[in-house]
Design a protein around this motif. Structure first.
Motif: not given
Length: 162
Positions: A20, A23, A29
């Motif tokens: 999270e 992002g 990632k």
């Protein structure tokens, strides 16, 4: 150095929090970042970036030194690990998520790091926050001395009274 390993019960939660964070900040990632996170959350020690890098390389992880250092910075920023300076000119880290608040004892002879918790310290934090109208975000208490693992003369364990 022997690294004690254990499966942290919140590893899946930590991975979600990291994903999270990445992002939300438009960061990639990558598998390497998550491998570093997982390695940290299977450890029970205070580690430095270089020893983490060497450990990962010797265990066939394909990560660069720069990736380790950059990932440690990201993990500090999203508060999944804590950074410490214990006075030996080496930055050490430890996992932060799901870890009870604690302070440290550092042996000045062998470098051993012990963690301890004392509810009185929390009471002091709360009292100081109330009486000074100061919003305390965190604290660090580090006590230095010689441990009882052969670093100090044997005796009553109280040390020299001054």
């Amino acid at each position: 150095m022997h690294v004690q390993k254990s499966h942290h019960p919140s590893i899946d939660k930590v991975k979600r929090l990291f994903a999270e964070y990445l992002g939300a900040h438009g960061l990639r990632k990558t598998p390497e970042r998550f491998a570093i996170l997982e390695e940290i959350y299977t450890r029970n020690d205070h580690f430095d970036a270089e020893s983490l890098y060497v450990h990962m390389k010797t265990h066939n992880y394909h990560v660069s030194r720069a990736t380790v250092y950059n990932t440690l910075d990201l993990l500090c920023q999203c508060q999944l690990i804590l950074k410490h300076h214990f006075g030996d000119h080496v930055t050490r880290y430890e996992r932060a998520y799901g870890v009870a608040p604690h302070d440290h004892l550092i042996c000045t002879e062998c470098g051993r790091i012990l963690e301890f918790s004392d509810p009185y310290i929390q009471e002091i934090r709360e009292r100081m926050s109330r009486t000074t109208d100061f919003d305390i975000s965190h604290h660090a208490l580090i006590l230095y001395g010689k441990c009882g693992k052969g670093c100090r003369p044997q005796g009553n364990g109280l040390g020299a009274l001054r």
